[in-house]
Motif scaffolding. Structure first.
Motif, PDB file in Angstrom:
ATOM      1  N   GLU A 195       0.816  -1.218   0.000  1.00  0.00           N
ATOM      2  CA  GLU A 195       0.000   0.000   0.000  1.00  0.00           C
ATOM      3  C   GLU A 195       0.845   1.260   0.000  1.00  0.00           C
ATOM      4  O   GLU A 195       0.337   2.356   0.258  1.00  0.00           O
ATOM      5  CB  GLU A 195      -0.921   0.000   1.235  1.00  0.00           C
ATOM      6  CG  GLU A 195      -1.860  -1.188   1.318  1.00  0.00           C
ATOM      7  CD  GLU A 195      -2.786  -1.273   0.108  1.00  0.00           C
ATOM      8  OE1 GLU A 195      -3.186  -0.202  -0.397  1.00  0.00           O
ATOM      9  OE2 GLU A 195      -3.107  -2.396  -0.318  1.00  0.00           O
ATOM     10  N   GLY A 196       2.138   1.113  -0.252  1.00  0.00           N
ATOM     11  CA  GLY A 196       3.007   2.280  -0.332  1.00  0.00           C
ATOM     12  C   GLY A 196       3.360   2.885   1.002  1.00  0.00           C
ATOM     13  O   GLY A 196       3.713   4.070   1.086  1.00  0.00           O
ATOM     14  N   ALA A 197       3.268   2.115   2.077  1.00  0.00           N
ATOM     15  CA  ALA A 197       3.610   2.638   3.411  1.00  0.00           C
ATOM     16  C   ALA A 197       5.110   2.888   3.497  1.00  0.00           C
ATOM     17  O   ALA A 197       5.909   2.289   2.777  1.00  0.00           O
ATOM     18  CB  ALA A 197       3.177   1.641   4.491  1.00  0.00           C
ATOM     19  N   THR A 198       5.488   3.787   4.398  1.00  0.00           N
ATOM     20  CA  THR A 198       6.904   4.134   4.535  1.00  0.00           C
ATOM     21  C   THR A 198       7.703   3.019   5.203  1.00  0.00           C
ATOM     22  O   THR A 198       8.919   2.954   5.054  1.00  0.00           O
ATOM     23  CB  THR A 198       7.058   5.421   5.363  1.00  0.00           C
ATOM     24  OG1 THR A 198       6.410   5.249   6.627  1.00  0.00           O
ATOM     25  CG2 THR A 198       6.421   6.604   4.626  1.00  0.00           C
ATOM     26  N   GLN A 199       7.017   2.150   5.943  1.00  0.00           N
ATOM     27  CA  GLN A 199       7.689   1.045   6.616  1.00  0.00           C
ATOM     28  C   GLN A 199       7.223  -0.295   6.066  1.00  0.00           C
ATOM     29  O   GLN A 199       6.077  -0.431   5.607  1.00  0.00           O
ATOM     30  CB  GLN A 199       7.429   1.099   8.124  1.00  0.00           C
ATOM     31  CG  GLN A 199       8.148   2.256   8.810  1.00  0.00           C
ATOM     32  CD  GLN A 199       7.932   2.230  10.300  1.00  0.00           C
ATOM     33  OE1 GLN A 199       6.823   2.032  10.767  1.00  0.00           O
ATOM     34  NE2 GLN A 199       9.001   2.424  11.061  1.00  0.00           N
ATOM     35  N   LEU A 249      13.717  -3.361  14.104  1.00  0.00           N
ATOM     36  CA  LEU A 249      12.482  -3.747  13.410  1.00  0.00           C
ATOM     37  C   LEU A 249      11.965  -2.611  12.540  1.00  0.00           C
ATOM     38  O   LEU A 249      11.532  -2.834  11.403  1.00  0.00           O
ATOM     39  CB  LEU A 249      11.411  -4.144  14.431  1.00  0.00           C
ATOM     40  CG  LEU A 249      11.551  -5.515  15.097  1.00  0.00           C
ATOM     41  CD1 LEU A 249      10.478  -5.686  16.159  1.00  0.00           C
ATOM     42  CD2 LEU A 249      11.448  -6.627  14.069  1.00  0.00           C
ATOM     43  N   ARG A 250      12.013  -1.394  13.064  1.00  0.00           N
ATOM     44  CA  ARG A 250      11.512  -0.248  12.292  1.00  0.00           C
ATOM     45  C   ARG A 250      12.332  -0.015  11.035  1.00  0.00           C
ATOM     46  O   ARG A 250      11.807   0.430  10.009  1.00  0.00           O
ATOM     47  CB  ARG A 250      11.515   1.014  13.164  1.00  0.00           C
ATOM     48  CG  ARG A 250      10.417   1.057  14.209  1.00  0.00           C
ATOM     49  CD  ARG A 250      10.265   2.453  14.794  1.00  0.00           C
ATOM     50  NE  ARG A 250      11.384   2.807  15.640  1.00  0.00           N
ATOM     51  CZ  ARG A 250      11.389   2.698  16.961  1.00  0.00           C
ATOM     52  NH1 ARG A 250      10.323   2.219  17.585  1.00  0.00           N
ATOM     53  NH2 ARG A 250      12.437   3.057  17.666  1.00  0.00           N
ATOM     54  N   LYS A 251      13.630  -0.340  11.105  1.00  0.00           N
ATOM     55  CA  LYS A 251      14.512  -0.097   9.965  1.00  0.00           C
ATOM     56  C   LYS A 251      14.746  -1.343   9.110  1.00  0.00           C
ATOM     57  O   LYS A 251      15.533  -1.308   8.165  1.00  0.00           O
ATOM     58  CB  LYS A 251      15.860   0.421  10.463  1.00  0.00           C
ATOM     59  CG  LYS A 251      15.776   1.769  11.170  1.00  0.00           C
ATOM     60  CD  LYS A 251      17.149   2.217  11.659  1.00  0.00           C
ATOM     61  CE  LYS A 251      17.087   3.566  12.347  1.00  0.00           C
ATOM     62  NZ  LYS A 251      18.425   4.004  12.844  1.00  0.00           N
ATOM     63  N   SER A 252      14.096  -2.462   9.454  1.00  0.00           N
ATOM     64  CA  SER A 252      14.365  -3.727   8.776  1.00  0.00           C
ATOM     65  C   SER A 252      13.962  -3.686   7.306  1.00  0.00           C
ATOM     66  O   SER A 252      12.960  -3.084   6.930  1.00  0.00           O
ATOM     67  CB  SER A 252      13.629  -4.867   9.483  1.00  0.00           C
ATOM     68  OG  SER A 252      12.237  -4.611   9.534  1.00  0.00           O
ATOM     69  N   SER A 253      14.770  -4.343   6.484  1.00  0.00           N
ATOM     70  CA  SER A 253      14.524  -4.407   5.041  1.00  0.00           C
ATOM     71  C   SER A 253      13.625  -5.589   4.716  1.00  0.00           C
ATOM     72  O   SER A 253      13.611  -6.600   5.427  1.00  0.00           O
ATOM     73  CB  SER A 253      15.849  -4.554   4.287  1.00  0.00           C
ATOM     74  OG  SER A 253      16.731  -3.503   4.600  1.00  0.00           O
ATOM     75  N   ALA A 254      12.911  -5.481   3.634  1.00  0.00           N
ATOM     76  CA  ALA A 254      12.089  -6.604   3.177  1.00  0.00           C
ATOM     77  C   ALA A 254      13.010  -7.764   2.794  1.00  0.00           C
ATOM     78  O   ALA A 254      14.130  -7.560   2.337  1.00  0.00           O
ATOM     79  CB  ALA A 254      11.239  -6.186   1.997  1.00  0.00           C
ATOM     80  N   GLY A 255      12.522  -8.986   3.003  1.00  0.00           N
ATOM     81  CA  GLY A 255      13.326 -10.155   2.672  1.00  0.00           C
ATOM     82  C   GLY A 255      14.234 -10.596   3.796  1.00  0.00           C
ATOM     83  O   GLY A 255      15.258 -11.227   3.567  1.00  0.00           O
TER      84      GLY A 255
END
Length: 337
Positions: free
Chosen positions: A83-87, A181-187
């Motif tokens: 949904e295009g969220a920043t996180q 967790l807030r800065k975690s990358s996808a994957g």
């Protein structure tokens, strides 16, 4: 006494057999039964026949690394937001932690709103009212209302921070770093396990480990220890340990079971092959070669078994020659069975 003589005779015959090999059977060979002294503590051979059957190892302190394996599971995975969220979206195996993380994000948003907008607006409004009052335009009630409005926003900020700390504490006690967790990358996938309190001093952050998942029994994954929780569970005396793995193909799912293994440095210790230690009536012994034809039985205190070696905490001097092959035969002579 007759039984022990028979035992010596049979052992001597055994040693004669293994030492003769393919020698000419017509050549006469003289052999003497070994002599057992000092209530079985000393065994003396009267010739070199068969003495090579007993292999020894010189004892010294060596660095040993044990392999510690404990159950683990995939506690969370990170996927991109559609949904295009920043996180990115963090999927937790534990729904309570999912609620903690969602609330934490909301409280962080509220704190930013109160700090950067609400309080600044109220401070500006209070300054304007003070200026108007100085010029006789604003009343004392106007000033009190502006001060009350600012105080309310400051109270709201304190409440939001308290709530944020509560959710951060719950996440940390379960092995998660809220900021990470807030800065975690996808994957990414987070694997956690419960480490016994008495093993805590043996592991360090950044240490390598291997992970095997029940879902992928033929694959071995490699990672490192990212974090050790700051809280020990009061009931189980366990502490959470977290490992992060790349999960670009989304193979790992939250809730999957695994086994996590990592090397534990035992330091410079005395150890012997497990074949060197014999146990009789709950006591542990080794045999030390005291000269070319004599062996001495010594009681030892043993520790953990690491691979094919047994740690020795007491009973052997450095430089001693310990029997590592043939201990069972010496046991029979020493104890008479």
């Amino acid at each position: 006494m007759i039984s022990r003589r028979l035992t010596w005779a049979s052992t001597a015959a055994f040693l004669l057999l293994i030492s003769c090999g393919k020698k000419d059977p017509h050549v006469p060979v003289v052999s003497y039964a070994p002599e057992v002294k000092d209530h079985g503590n000393t065994i003396v051979f009267h010739d070199t026949l068969g003495i090579n059957f007993f292999k020894t190892e010189v004892i010294g302190k060596k660095g040993i690394t044990a392999n510690l394996t404990i159950p683990a599971k995939v506690s969370a995975t990170v996927i991109p937001s559609g949904e295009g969220a920043t996180q990115n979206i963090v999927l937790f195996e534990n729904p309570d932690l999912a609620g903690n993380y969602t609330s934490l994000i909301q409280h962080q948003i509220n704190i930013n709103q109160i700090q950067k907008i609400n309080i600044k607006q109220k401070e500006i409004e209070l300054g304007r009212i003070k200026d108007l009052q100085a010029h006789g335009v604003a009343t004392g009630k106007d000033l009190l209302d502006a001060q009350t409005a600012l105080a309310m926003e400051q109270t709201n900020l304190a409440n939001e921070r308290a709530a944020l700390i509560e959710h951060e504490t719950k996440l940390k006690s379960n092995g998660f770093n809220p900021e990470a967790l807030r800065k975690s990358s996808a994957g990414m996938a987070y694997i956690t396990c419960d480490l016994p309190e008495n093993q805590l001093s043996r592991v360090t952050e950044g240490g390598p480990c291997t992970i095997q998942f029940t879902s992928f029994p033929t694959e071995t994954f490699h990672g490192k220890i990212d974090d050790i929780a700051d809280v020990v569970d009061n009931a189980t005396r366990m502490v959470k340990l977290r490992v992060t793995l790349k999960n670009a193909q989304n193979k790992l799912k939250a809730g999957m079971f695994a086994l996590l293994s990592f090397g534990v440095d035992e330091g410079e210790v005395i150890s012997v092959p497990k074949s060197a230690v014999i146990t009789v009536q709950g006591k542990h012994y080794v045999f030390v070669k005291s000269d070319s034809l004599q062996y001495q039985r010594q009681e030892v205190s043993i520790g953990a078994q690491v691979g094919d070696r047994t740690l020795i905490s007491n009973g052997i001097a450095l430089g001693a020659r310990v029997v590592v092959e043939g201990s069972i035969q010496l046991k029979g002579l020493s104890f008479g069975y």
